[in-house]
Design a protein around this motif. Structure first.
Motif, PDB file in Angstrom:
ATOM      1  N   SER A  78       1.639  -1.922  -5.607  1.00  0.00           N
ATOM      2  CA  SER A  78       1.457  -1.258  -4.401  1.00  0.00           C
ATOM      3  C   SER A  78       2.469  -0.189  -3.665  1.00  0.00           C
ATOM      4  O   SER A  78       2.595   1.094  -2.906  1.00  0.00           O
ATOM      5  N   GLU A  79       3.821  -1.053  -4.195  1.00  0.00           N
ATOM      6  CA  GLU A  79       4.999   0.252  -3.561  1.00  0.00           C
ATOM      7  C   GLU A  79       4.814   1.214  -4.511  1.00  0.00           C
ATOM      8  O   GLU A  79       5.990   2.341  -4.038  1.00  0.00           O
ATOM      9  N   SER A  80       4.372   1.516  -5.705  1.00  0.00           N
ATOM     10  CA  SER A  80       4.922   2.362  -6.413  1.00  0.00           C
ATOM     11  C   SER A  80       4.968   4.262  -5.987  1.00  0.00           C
ATOM     12  O   SER A  80       5.695   4.623  -6.255  1.00  0.00           O
ATOM     13  N   THR A  81       3.644   4.167  -4.692  1.00  0.00           N
ATOM     14  CA  THR A  81       3.810   5.533  -4.201  1.00  0.00           C
ATOM     15  C   THR A  81       4.358   4.832  -2.701  1.00  0.00           C
ATOM     16  O   THR A  81       4.437   6.176  -2.135  1.00  0.00           O
ATOM     17  N   ALA A  82       5.403   4.529  -2.906  1.00  0.00           N
ATOM     18  CA  ALA A  82       6.617   4.093  -1.301  1.00  0.00           C
ATOM     19  C   ALA A  82       7.282   5.844  -2.376  1.00  0.00           C
ATOM     20  O   ALA A  82       7.965   5.943  -0.977  1.00  0.00           O
ATOM     21  N   VAL A  83       7.030   6.467  -3.204  1.00  0.00           N
ATOM     22  CA  VAL A  83       8.039   7.292  -3.107  1.00  0.00           C
ATOM     23  C   VAL A  83       7.828   8.603  -2.091  1.00  0.00           C
ATOM     24  O   VAL A  83       8.625   8.919  -2.101  1.00  0.00           O
ATOM     25  N   ASP A  84       6.279   8.385  -1.867  1.00  0.00           N
ATOM     26  CA  ASP A  84       5.597   9.294  -0.770  1.00  0.00           C
ATOM     27  C   ASP A  84       5.708   9.082   0.827  1.00  0.00           C
ATOM     28  O   ASP A  84       5.184   9.512   1.429  1.00  0.00           O
ATOM     29  N   LEU A  85       7.159   7.636   0.978  1.00  0.00           N
ATOM     30  CA  LEU A  85       6.645   7.512   2.448  1.00  0.00           C
ATOM     31  C   LEU A  85       7.408   8.780   3.379  1.00  0.00           C
ATOM     32  O   LEU A  85       8.100   9.716   3.078  1.00  0.00           O
ATOM     33  N   ARG A  86       6.550   8.394   4.774  1.00  0.00           N
ATOM     34  CA  ARG A  86       6.409   9.604   5.705  1.00  0.00           C
ATOM     35  C   ARG A  86       6.419   8.324   6.736  1.00  0.00           C
ATOM     36  O   ARG A  86       5.993   7.786   6.153  1.00  0.00           O
ATOM     37  N   PRO A  87       6.618   9.221   7.672  1.00  0.00           N
ATOM     38  CA  PRO A  87       6.734   8.543   9.115  1.00  0.00           C
ATOM     39  C   PRO A  87       5.683   8.140   9.403  1.00  0.00           C
ATOM     40  O   PRO A  87       4.599   9.332   8.300  1.00  0.00           O
TER      41      PRO A  87
END
Length: 346
Positions: free
Chosen positions: A287-296
């Motif tokens: 699930s958190e793998s794409t947290a690198v693409d975090l945005r508001p």
């Protein structure tokens, strides 16, 4: 009679130490505490990597607060009640958790959002069932966990193939019970997210297949308790930035991360679980793998989450329609979005 809550007790103790002439460590004086929810036992996942200061990243220094870890939650949905009671200040939350929180008025502040990996949910079927695609699920027993990311993926997977959910024999079970039911032949298929699905596939390798083309439609958020955000808005923003940095380091070194988690007691080195985690981290499927693409938390996140809310209302998971854009895009959160955008760009 004078009563002391936890904070006043600490303050009173600090005052007594000061009067006695004893020094107080700067950490205790200067840094507030933030209670972070951990889904699972805390031995794996980004919070475990953060606690281990992965590749030298000083998580506590980065957030400017003393993290207090609260493990043991089975999913992000139960965390919402802990936020309501004031026992949790900050957490990862899937869209399903956010939708339910908004529906019942739990005081959360959406700090940041990101789309979950498109393949973080698997449909696992028994080989003997002959199931190869969505249309083959008609009349079959399908295990899922009601009101979760896995449930939403199952609904959309069926819908895309023109299969109504009423045409399958849906059985709502927890992840562990769903795996057991599949392994014992009590259900024909099981829809669940990672890492449990991949670990289940590995354990039942000669008995099951993985369905092709089961997409994940869900978004994920990091949310703060409203009261905590009001007191420490800068810490809530720093937490989002720190999560992204920790996840970058995880993605860059799957084998090293698995070694950290094994040393932390998450699993035995070289075990099925260790191999599954390394595979998933390499493929960026947790699930958190794409947290690198975090945005508001923006319009795209709000609209995608509304699709989930509408689907769950249609299928009786939610008692009423929930207006997610109305909540997530509320102008009172504009300063949060601006602060997060600035911090992530720095």
């Amino acid at each position: 009679m004078l009563t002391l809550n936890r904070r006043s007790f600490i303050a009173a103790g600090a005052s007594s130490l000061a009067m006695s002439g004893l020094s107080i460590p700067a950490l205790a004086q200067d840094k507030p505490e933030v209670t972070i929810a951990i889904i699972g036992d805390g031995r794996t996942g980004p919070w475990a990597a953060a606690r281990a200061d992965i590749t030298g990243y000083d998580f506590e220094k980065a957030i400017g607060a003393r993290p207090r870890w609260q493990p043991g939650f089975t999913a992000s949905l139960p965390v919402m009640e802990a936020i309501r009671s004031g026992d949790v200040d900050f957490t990862f939350a899937t869209s399903t958790a956010v939708v339910n929180a908004v529906d019942v008025g739990i005081p959360i502040v959406p700090i940041a959002a990101f789309p979950l990996p498109v393949n973080t949910v698997d449909g696992v079927v028994r080989k003997e069932s002959g199931i190869r695609q969505a249309t083959d699920l008609r009349g079959r027993k399908v295990a899922y966990q009601r009101g979760t990311t896995g449930h939403f993926s199952l609904l959309k997977y069926l819908e895309a193939a023109g299969v109504d959910f009423s045409e399958v024999q849906g059985v709502s079970l927890t992840g562990a019970d769903g795996f057991t039911a599949l392994s014992q032949g009590e259900v024909d298929a099981w829809f669940h997210w990672q890492p449990a699905a991949t670990i289940g596939l590995a354990r039942l390798a000669d008995q099951v297949n993985r369905l092709d083309g089961v997409p994940t439609y869900d978004y994920a958020f990091y949310v703060a308790r409203e009261g905590f955000h009001q007191e420490h808005p800068e810490i809530a923003v720093r937490l989002a930035v720190a999560v992204r940095e920790v996840q970058r380091r995880i993605n860059a070194d799957p084998a090293g991360t698995v070694a950290i988690w094994a040393a932390n007691g998450g699993f035995e080195a070289g075990s099925i679980e260790a191999k599954a985690f390394e595979q998933l981290l390499t493929e960026k499927r947790v699930s958190e793998s794409t947290a690198v693409d975090l945005r508001p938390a923006d319009k795209q996140a709000a609209d995608a989450t509304q699709v989930l809310a509408t689907s769950f209302y249609k299928h009786g998971v939610l008692p009423r329609e929930v207006d997610l854009p109305g909540f997530i895009l509320d102008p009172r959160f504009d300063p949060v979005r601006e602060a997060v955008a600035g911090a992530l760009a720095a």
